[in-house]
Design an enzyme around this catalytic site. Structure first.
Site, PDB file in Angstrom:
ATOM      1  N   HIS A  17      47.766  53.903  48.485  1.00  0.00           N
ATOM      2  CA  HIS A  17      49.091  54.065  47.885  1.00  0.00           C
ATOM      3  C   HIS A  17      49.959  55.076  48.621  1.00  0.00           C
ATOM      4  O   HIS A  17      51.028  55.444  48.142  1.00  0.00           O
ATOM      5  CB  HIS A  17      48.995  54.443  46.398  1.00  0.00           C
ATOM      6  CG  HIS A  17      48.392  53.382  45.528  1.00  0.00           C
ATOM      7  ND1 HIS A  17      48.571  53.359  44.162  1.00  0.00           N
ATOM      8  CD2 HIS A  17      47.634  52.317  45.828  1.00  0.00           C
ATOM      9  CE1 HIS A  17      47.916  52.323  43.650  1.00  0.00           C
ATOM     10  NE2 HIS A  17      47.340  51.685  44.637  1.00  0.00           N
TER      11      HIS A  17
ATOM     12  N   HIS B 174      41.749  46.407  52.262  1.00  0.00           N
ATOM     13  CA  HIS B 174      41.909  47.247  51.064  1.00  0.00           C
ATOM     14  C   HIS B 174      40.774  48.271  51.035  1.00  0.00           C
ATOM     15  O   HIS B 174      39.647  47.963  50.652  1.00  0.00           O
ATOM     16  CB  HIS B 174      41.871  46.343  49.835  1.00  0.00           C
ATOM     17  CG  HIS B 174      42.320  47.024  48.593  1.00  0.00           C
ATOM     18  ND1 HIS B 174      43.642  47.196  48.270  1.00  0.00           N
ATOM     19  CD2 HIS B 174      41.617  47.606  47.583  1.00  0.00           C
ATOM     20  CE1 HIS B 174      43.735  47.830  47.117  1.00  0.00           C
ATOM     21  NE2 HIS B 174      42.521  48.097  46.678  1.00  0.00           N
TER      22      HIS B 174
ATOM     23  N   ASP C  47      50.377  47.856  47.408  1.00  0.00           N
ATOM     24  CA  ASP C  47      50.019  47.736  46.002  1.00  0.00           C
ATOM     25  C   ASP C  47      51.238  47.887  45.080  1.00  0.00           C
ATOM     26  O   ASP C  47      51.860  48.951  45.033  1.00  0.00           O
ATOM     27  CB  ASP C  47      48.987  48.798  45.618  1.00  0.00           C
ATOM     28  CG  ASP C  47      47.794  48.859  46.570  1.00  0.00           C
ATOM     29  OD1 ASP C  47      48.009  48.676  47.797  1.00  0.00           O
ATOM     30  OD2 ASP C  47      46.677  49.096  46.099  1.00  0.00           O
TER      31      ASP C  47
ATOM     32  N   HIS D  31      40.520  46.238  41.832  1.00  0.00           N
ATOM     33  CA  HIS D  31      40.856  46.003  40.419  1.00  0.00           C
ATOM     34  C   HIS D  31      41.069  44.516  40.104  1.00  0.00           C
ATOM     35  O   HIS D  31      41.683  44.176  39.093  1.00  0.00           O
ATOM     36  CB  HIS D  31      42.124  46.777  40.042  1.00  0.00           C
ATOM     37  CG  HIS D  31      41.961  48.258  40.153  1.00  0.00           C
ATOM     38  ND1 HIS D  31      40.986  48.943  39.479  1.00  0.00           N
ATOM     39  CD2 HIS D  31      42.645  49.197  40.857  1.00  0.00           C
ATOM     40  CE1 HIS D  31      41.066  50.234  39.764  1.00  0.00           C
ATOM     41  NE2 HIS D  31      42.063  50.400  40.606  1.00  0.00           N
TER      42      HIS D  31
ATOM     43  N   GLU E 235      47.148  44.292  42.972  1.00  0.00           N
ATOM     44  CA  GLU E 235      45.983  44.627  42.137  1.00  0.00           C
ATOM     45  C   GLU E 235      46.321  45.628  41.033  1.00  0.00           C
ATOM     46  O   GLU E 235      45.550  45.801  40.107  1.00  0.00           O
ATOM     47  CB  GLU E 235      44.856  45.194  43.008  1.00  0.00           C
ATOM     48  CG  GLU E 235      45.198  46.560  43.608  1.00  0.00           C
ATOM     49  CD  GLU E 235      43.983  47.467  43.798  1.00  0.00           C
ATOM     50  OE1 GLU E 235      42.856  47.000  43.625  1.00  0.00           O
ATOM     51  OE2 GLU E 235      44.196  48.650  44.096  1.00  0.00           O
ATOM     52  N   ASN E 236      47.487  46.294  41.128  1.00  0.00           N
ATOM     53  CA  ASN E 236      47.848  47.328  40.149  1.00  0.00           C
ATOM     54  C   ASN E 236      49.057  46.959  39.302  1.00  0.00           C
ATOM     55  O   ASN E 236      49.664  47.825  38.670  1.00  0.00           O
ATOM     56  CB  ASN E 236      48.161  48.660  40.858  1.00  0.00           C
ATOM     57  CG  ASN E 236      47.023  49.179  41.687  1.00  0.00           C
ATOM     58  OD1 ASN E 236      47.101  49.204  42.900  1.00  0.00           O
ATOM     59  ND2 ASN E 236      45.961  49.594  41.027  1.00  0.00           N
TER      60      ASN E 236
ATOM     61  N   HIS F 102      45.488  50.210  49.300  1.00  0.00           N
ATOM     62  CA  HIS F 102      44.579  50.908  48.368  1.00  0.00           C
ATOM     63  C   HIS F 102      44.878  52.399  48.214  1.00  0.00           C
ATOM     64  O   HIS F 102      44.747  52.926  47.122  1.00  0.00           O
ATOM     65  CB  HIS F 102      43.101  50.718  48.718  1.00  0.00           C
ATOM     66  CG  HIS F 102      42.166  51.479  47.813  1.00  0.00           C
ATOM     67  ND1 HIS F 102      41.949  51.105  46.506  1.00  0.00           N
ATOM     68  CD2 HIS F 102      41.412  52.598  48.014  1.00  0.00           C
ATOM     69  CE1 HIS F 102      41.079  51.965  45.951  1.00  0.00           C
ATOM     70  NE2 HIS F 102      40.752  52.872  46.839  1.00  0.00           N
TER      71      HIS F 102
HETATM   72 FE   LIG Z   1      45.828  50.039  44.480  1.00  0.00          FE
HETATM   73 FE   LIG Z   2      42.507  49.552  45.093  1.00  0.00          FE
END
Ligand SMILES: [Fe+2]
Ligand SMILES: [Fe+2]
Length: 282
Positions: free
Chosen positions: A182, A155, A11, A71, A42-43, A180
């Site tokens: 991190h 994820h 991510d 997200h 996604e971030n 997901h």
């Molecule tokens: Fe994430």
């Molecule tokens: Fe996520």
């Protein structure tokens, strides 16, 4: 044996994550002979979601395919791009009518077709989704016969669900990499059937933080239950992922190794002033 080298990044969080990818990815691709770069983004938009502008920047830095997670629709701006570009995929286990493609097939510069898809876990996840195991099976059934190499971004929150997915896809996917949480895990290995697997590659973003967000804000919230804005942090930025070498004829992984590259400010502690001035946002 003809092989392809596939780099999968975790991510990308906010501007610090984007900057470390910008700074470090081209050199990594050159030095390690990478044929294909897959990155979960996604971030990237201020910590949540992605925009078309940011997607185009990642492509310019050398990211070949963008995967997403819970997200994915936070910034509606990306939706037309998700419908039009074959370089971005949504989780395959969303509703059939959800915008975006459930998988893609791209060809490396060396001429090897590689399928890429992502899945959302269901354990401790807030986004309702369909059975990821069935969805993965459906994706693999859609694959043309000549596509031997396949990458899956799992994820998910629960390591149990990710490990299970690794075994479910062992021998059917070349790489299954978790995202997901991190936080990188230490279990990168090639499974018995030839699938390169890791439970989580970790994020590309600021590690002097709580999962990429300002640690002081998260701590205030966790110790009082009161609301505080979770701005993206700035300190100790790293690029994290895995590099897998895959037999282009069989799609089986030959090796996998964790990649962790320190950003320019890796020795810098959390910088509250920068965060307050908006350096962490994007
Ligand atoms: Fe994430
Ligand atoms: Fe996520």
């Amino acid at each position: 044996m003809r092989t392809v080298r596939i780099l999968c990044l975790g991510d990308i969080v906010g501007r610090p994550g984007r900057q470390v990818v910008h700074q470090k990815l081209p050199g990594l691709v050159r030095e390690r002979g990478v044929d294909l770069v897959v990155a979960n983004a996604e971030n990237i938009a201020g910590g949540s979601g992605i925009t078309t502008n940011l997607f185009n920047k990642l492509r310019a830095y050398g990211v070949d395919v963008v995967t997403l997670g819970d997200h994915l629709y936070r910034r509606a701006d990306i939706i037309p791009t998700m419908q039009n570009s074959e370089r971005i995929v949504r989780p395959a286990n969303l509703a059939r009518a959800a915008a975006g493609r459930p998988f893609t097939v791209v060809t490396t510069n060396s001429g090897v077709p590689v399928a890429v898809f992502c899945l959302l876990g269901r354990i401790y996840m807030n986004t309702p989704s369909d059975d990821p195991f069935a969805a993965a099976g459906w994706v693999l059934e859609q694959m043309p016969d000549h596509v031997r190499c396949c990458v899956c971004d799992m994820h998910a929150e629960a390591s149990s669900e990710k490990v299970a997915m690794g075994h479910w896809l062992d021998g059917r996917c070349s790489v299954v990499f978790g995202t997901h949480t991190h936080v990188p895990t230490a279990d990168a290995r090639v499974l018995a059937g030839g699938t390169a697997y890791i439970s989580d590659v970790g994020m590309c973003g600021p590690y002097d933080s709580v999962l990429g967000r300002r640690k002081d804000r998260v701590l205030k919230h966790m110790t009082t239950n009161m609301p505080f804005p979770f701005e993206v942090a700035t300190g100790d930025v790293r690029l994290c992922g895995v590099l897998a070498e895959v037999d282009a004829e069989t799609g089986r992984a030959v090796s996998v190794e964790r990649i962790e590259v320190l950003g320019g400010n890796a020795d810098q502690a959390y910088d509250a002033d920068d965060a307050r001035n908006g350096v962490g946002g994007d």
